[in-house]
Structures are given as C-alpha cells and as structure tokens.
Design a protein around this motif. Structure first.
Motif, PDB file in Angstrom:
ATOM      1  N   GLY A   1       4.355  -3.170   8.040  1.00 28.39           N
ATOM      2  CA  GLY A   1       4.905  -3.618   6.530  1.00 28.39           C
ATOM      3  C   GLY A   1       3.746  -3.316   5.534  1.00 28.39           C
ATOM      4  N   LEU A   2       2.317  -3.749   6.080  1.00 24.43           N
ATOM      5  CA  LEU A   2       1.325  -3.770   5.144  1.00 24.43           C
ATOM      6  C   LEU A   2       1.135  -2.268   4.703  1.00 24.43           C
ATOM      7  N   LEU A   3       1.017  -1.376   5.739  1.00 22.14           N
ATOM      8  CA  LEU A   3       0.747  -0.109   5.534  1.00 22.14           C
ATOM      9  C   LEU A   3       1.706   0.766   4.656  1.00 22.14           C
ATOM     10  N   PHE A   4       2.988   0.252   4.920  1.00 17.36           N
ATOM     11  CA  PHE A   4       4.299   0.713   3.950  1.00 17.36           C
ATOM     12  C   PHE A   4       4.000   0.180   2.416  1.00 17.36           C
ATOM     13  N   LEU A   5       3.366  -1.044   2.297  1.00 15.59           N
ATOM     14  CA  LEU A   5       3.304  -1.472   0.918  1.00 15.59           C
ATOM     15  C   LEU A   5       2.043  -0.764   0.164  1.00 15.59           C
ATOM     16  N   TYR A   6       0.824  -0.581   1.029  1.00 13.34           N
ATOM     17  CA  TYR A   6      -0.468  -0.251   0.592  1.00 13.34           C
ATOM     18  C   TYR A   6      -1.111   1.009   0.523  1.00 13.34           C
ATOM     19  N   VAL A   7      -0.434   1.857   1.501  1.00 12.03           N
ATOM     20  CA  VAL A   7      -0.725   3.315   1.616  1.00 12.03           C
ATOM     21  C   VAL A   7      -0.357   4.048   0.398  1.00 12.03           C
ATOM     22  N   PRO A   8       0.933   4.038  -0.350  1.00 10.04           N
ATOM     23  CA  PRO A   8       1.359   4.632  -1.272  1.00 10.04           C
ATOM     24  C   PRO A   8       0.194   4.144  -2.453  1.00 10.04           C
ATOM     25  N   MET A   9      -0.021   3.072  -2.675  1.00  5.87           N
ATOM     26  CA  MET A   9      -0.995   2.740  -3.717  1.00  5.87           C
ATOM     27  C   MET A   9      -2.333   3.571  -3.557  1.00  5.87           C
ATOM     28  N   LEU A  10      -2.920   3.489  -2.455  1.00  3.04           N
ATOM     29  CA  LEU A  10      -4.151   3.963  -2.050  1.00  3.04           C
ATOM     30  C   LEU A  10      -4.033   5.555  -2.444  1.00  3.04           C
ATOM     31  N   ILE A  11      -2.931   6.124  -2.284  1.00  2.00           N
ATOM     32  CA  ILE A  11      -2.698   7.452  -2.599  1.00  2.00           C
ATOM     33  C   ILE A  11      -2.518   7.815  -3.848  1.00  2.00           C
ATOM     34  N   LEU A  12      -1.781   7.018  -4.568  1.00  3.13           N
ATOM     35  CA  LEU A  12      -1.816   6.783  -5.985  1.00  3.13           C
ATOM     36  C   LEU A  12      -3.253   6.911  -6.631  1.00  3.13           C
ATOM     37  N   VAL A  13      -4.072   5.723  -6.231  1.00  2.57           N
ATOM     38  CA  VAL A  13      -5.480   5.702  -6.764  1.00  2.57           C
ATOM     39  C   VAL A  13      -6.318   7.025  -6.427  1.00  2.57           C
ATOM     40  N   ILE A  14      -6.092   7.457  -5.303  1.00  2.00           N
ATOM     41  CA  ILE A  14      -6.759   8.972  -4.957  1.00  2.00           C
ATOM     42  C   ILE A  14      -6.423   9.975  -5.874  1.00  2.00           C
ATOM     43  N   TYR A  15      -5.068  10.184  -6.141  1.00  2.00           N
ATOM     44  CA  TYR A  15      -4.513  11.371  -6.858  1.00  2.00           C
ATOM     45  C   TYR A  15      -4.835  10.934  -8.442  1.00  2.00           C
ATOM     46  N   SER A  16      -5.148   9.892  -8.752  1.00  2.00           N
ATOM     47  CA  SER A  16      -5.534   9.650 -10.337  1.00  2.00           C
ATOM     48  C   SER A  16      -6.831  10.432 -10.700  1.00  2.00           C
ATOM     49  N   PHE A  17      -7.653  10.797  -9.562  1.00  2.00           N
ATOM     50  CA  PHE A  17      -8.883  11.790  -9.826  1.00  2.00           C
ATOM     51  C   PHE A  17      -8.617  13.132  -9.368  1.00  2.00           C
ATOM     52  N   ASN A  18      -7.621  13.681  -9.257  1.00  2.00           N
ATOM     53  CA  ASN A  18      -7.069  15.002  -9.200  1.00  2.00           C
ATOM     54  C   ASN A  18      -7.457  15.847 -10.173  1.00  2.00           C
ATOM     55  N   GLU A  19      -8.028  16.854 -10.202  1.00  2.00           N
ATOM     56  CA  GLU A  19      -8.442  17.891 -11.135  1.00  2.00           C
ATOM     57  C   GLU A  19      -7.176  18.567 -11.694  1.00  2.00           C
ATOM     58  N   SER A  20      -6.101  18.925 -10.724  1.00  2.00           N
ATOM     59  CA  SER A  20      -4.978  19.727 -11.099  1.00  2.00           C
ATOM     60  C   SER A  20      -4.088  18.840 -12.037  1.00  2.00           C
ATOM     61  N   ARG A  21      -3.180  19.434 -12.955  1.00  2.00           N
ATOM     62  CA  ARG A  21      -2.178  18.860 -13.554  1.00  2.00           C
ATOM     63  C   ARG A  21      -0.980  18.552 -12.601  1.00  2.00           C
ATOM     64  N   LEU A  22      -0.964  19.225 -11.627  1.00  2.00           N
ATOM     65  CA  LEU A  22       0.444  18.805 -10.840  1.00  2.00           C
ATOM     66  C   LEU A  22      -0.091  17.702  -9.880  1.00  2.00           C
ATOM     67  N   VAL A  23       0.750  16.575  -9.785  1.00  2.00           N
ATOM     68  CA  VAL A  23       0.489  15.498  -9.160  1.00  2.00           C
ATOM     69  C   VAL A  23       0.155  15.442  -7.761  1.00  2.00           C
ATOM     70  N   THR A  24       1.213  16.345  -6.947  1.00  2.00           N
ATOM     71  CA  THR A  24       1.339  16.513  -5.602  1.00  2.00           C
ATOM     72  C   THR A  24       0.385  17.623  -5.048  1.00  2.00           C
ATOM     73  N   VAL A  25      -0.368  18.313  -5.967  1.00  2.00           N
ATOM     74  CA  VAL A  25      -1.505  19.305  -5.367  1.00  2.00           C
ATOM     75  C   VAL A  25      -2.809  19.024  -5.953  1.00  2.00           C
ATOM     76  N   TRP A  26      -3.642  18.977  -4.623  1.00  5.20           N
ATOM     77  CA  TRP A  26      -4.962  18.332  -4.787  1.00  5.20           C
ATOM     78  C   TRP A  26      -5.692  19.759  -5.246  1.00  5.20           C
ATOM     79  N   ALA A  27      -6.695  19.476  -6.446  1.00  4.45           N
ATOM     80  CA  ALA A  27      -7.500  20.827  -6.719  1.00  4.45           C
ATOM     81  C   ALA A  27      -8.785  20.369  -6.801  1.00  4.45           C
ATOM     82  N   GLY A  28      -9.286  19.307  -6.482  1.00  2.00           N
ATOM     83  CA  GLY A  28     -10.706  19.033  -6.699  1.00  2.00           C
ATOM     84  C   GLY A  28     -10.759  17.206  -7.316  1.00  2.00           C
ATOM     85  N   PHE A  29     -11.698  16.868  -7.429  1.00  2.00           N
ATOM     86  CA  PHE A  29     -12.252  15.512  -7.876  1.00  2.00           C
ATOM     87  C   PHE A  29     -12.542  15.680  -9.357  1.00  2.00           C
ATOM     88  N   SER A  30     -11.920  14.802 -10.123  1.00  2.00           N
ATOM     89  CA  SER A  30     -12.310  14.863 -11.550  1.00  2.00           C
ATOM     90  C   SER A  30     -11.733  13.551 -12.090  1.00  2.00           C
TER      91      SER A  30
END
Length: 308
Positions: A15-44
């Motif tokens: 249950g904790l993983l189900f709640l907090y893993v999506p938040m962790l993924i959201l935080v990581i992809y907020s530093f994505n270089e790409s304009r596409l949300v689901t495609v990682w293109a580097g840190f920025s």
C-alpha cells in the motif's frame, strides 16, 4: 531473533509503495529535458523556470491560496457556532433539521452542490442584482458552504469531550458565559479548531467540481488550470508544480512533527523533574538533614544571644 514478515506487513508495504512510488516518479520526471512527459531525455531544471514565468499558473496559485485561507477562516467560525448549538443547547424545535442541514454537504455529491449553488447565484442575480458576476466571491461562498460541514464534525466531537464542570465552576464564581467560553472552552477545543482549519484549507485548495460551477472568467483556481492543461496536453511544468506542492506539504508536516516532538520532550522532562522533587529522601539522608537543621537552629540562637 529474526521476525518473519506476516501477510499484514506485506500488505502495508504494498500500500505504501502504491501511494508513494507514483509521487517519486512524478518528482523525477519534473527534471526531464524532453517536453514529452513519458519520455526521458536527460536531466534539466528548465521547467521550474518555465513554471515561474507562466503568469496564468502563478495567478491561479495566488487565487486558490486566498480563497482557501478566507474559506477556512469563515468555515471555522461558523463551525464553532454550529458545534456549540448542536452540543450545548437543549433540544429545541428544529434541532434535528438543523443538524441534518449542517452535515448534508458531507454526503451530497459535488455535482449536485455545485449545480444548486449555481442556480442560487443566477436566481439572486436576476432578482436582487447580486452577485452581478461570478468570481472569487461566489467561489468563497461555495467553499465555505461545504467546508463548514467538515469543520463542524471535527469541532463538535471535541466539544462533547470537554468537562463542563470546569465551565460551571467558573460561572458559579461570577464569570460571564462569553468570558468562560473565551478563557476555558476555547483553549480546550483549540486543537480541534486548528484541525478543522487545516482540513477546510486543504479541501478548498483541492476543490475542482464546485469551483467549476460557480466560477467566472475573472477567477480561475489552480485545480481548474491543471485540469484544463491535462485536457489540452500535459507538460512537465505541471510535474514541477506538483513537486513544489509535495515539497511544501512535506516541509510543513516535518516542522509540525518537530514542534510536537519538542513539546512532548519538554513535557516529559518537566514531569520527571516534578517526580524527582516530590520523591521522599532515603532514611540516612533524612537523618543527616535533620541533624543539620538542629545544628543550624542552635547556631542561630547563639548568634542571636551574642548580638543581644
């Protein structure tokens, strides 16, 4: 000794993983270089700069904060009065209907509440000319309507547990009812009032459905902006905004936890100090202290005679 992981522990971890893993993924992809949300293109971190340059989002944030702040303030005031009427006044005609109307927004769907308030504002504008336009004022009234119900439940539950004998003793000693409420009842229910305020602030800040019904072109809240951006195509700016909100909430929770822990440590230390002061001395120390006391009395008497 090693302990085995039971089924309940595995369910808790899942249950904790189900709640907090999506938040962790959201935080990581907020530093994505790409304009596409689901495609990682580097840190920025450019999307944070783009977020602060977006005037629409910034205006929506300030609008939501102002509406939530004043909605929580008014909701707490009305909820305190309603809770006092529901718990302290004797039965009167219409008390059951009053309690039902106060708690009705708890079970009423948001669509029904928003539509009924919209019809009310339109009818009032056609009959009395107020409100002329729907905006922050109508959103504030709508938020106060449903936030009061939640705050009333929290405050009334605490008000029922307050010992009324202390209030009665204060009034027997000549304290007026209003002064008794301000000096005795209000401090006792202050934690519940704070909890009701935080709950009302969160509900008002998070509301989307009711705000969409009663808002106008001049007032757009943050959930409405986020929802419209999702419909048109989400950008990493929304991830950056969500990351900042998570950071603010986590920081507030950590500060609250630290203050409560510090207060609890002070209370425990004070309690230990009082127990040590009230603890009787052992028999040898009591004898020594008694002898010293007798000798001090003799010295004082000799000193008094010599002075005379």
């Amino acid at each position: 000794m090693k302990t085995k992981m039971g089924f309940s522990n595995w369910v808790l971890i899942a249950g904790l993983l189900f709640l907090y893993v999506p938040m962790l993924i959201l935080v990581i992809y907020s530093f994505n270089e790409s304009r596409l949300v689901t495609v990682w293109a580097g840190f920025s971190s450019k999307w944070y700069l783009e977020l602060f340059r977006d005037e629409q989002i910034i205006d929506a944030v300030w609008t939501s904060l102002k509406i939530s702040f004043w909605s929580a303030n008014m909701a707490v005031v009305l909820a305190t009065m309603a809770a006092f009427v529901m718990t302290r006044l004797r039965k009167f005609r219409g008390k059951t209907a009053f309690s039902s109307m106060i708690t009705a927004p708890l079970v009423m769907p948001d669509v029904i509440t928003g539509l009924s308030l919209l019809l009310l504002f339109v009818a009032m504008a056609n009959s009395v000319g107020w409100p002329a336009d729907r905006g922050m004022l109508t959103i504030w009234i709508a938020h106060v309507t449903f936030c009061t119900a939640y705050a009333t439940v929290v405050i009334s539950s605490r008000l029922q547990e307050v010992d009324r004998s202390v209030e009665e003793a204060a009034m027997d000693l000549g304290s007026p009812p209003f002064k008794t409420f301000m000096l005795i009842t209000l401090p006792a229910i202050l934690p519940a009032i704070a909890a009701g305020w935080l709950l009302s602030f969160t509900l008002s800040l998070d509301d989307l459905v009711i705000s969409s019904f009663v808002s106008g072109p001049g007032a757009t809240t943050l959930p409405m902006v986020v929802f419209s951006s999702v419909r048109l195509g989400i950008t990493p700016k929304i991830n950056a905004l969500a990351t900042l909100i998570i950071l603010a909430v986590s920081l507030a929770a950590f500060v609250s936890w630290w203050l409560l822990r510090r207060q609890e440590a002070r209370r425990v230390a004070l309690l230990k100090r009082e127990m040590e002061d009230s603890e009787p001395l052992p028999l040898p120390e009591r004898r020594i202290r008694t002898v010293l006391t007798v000798e001090e009395k003799k010295q004082r008497q000799e000193l008094t005679v010599a002075t005379d």
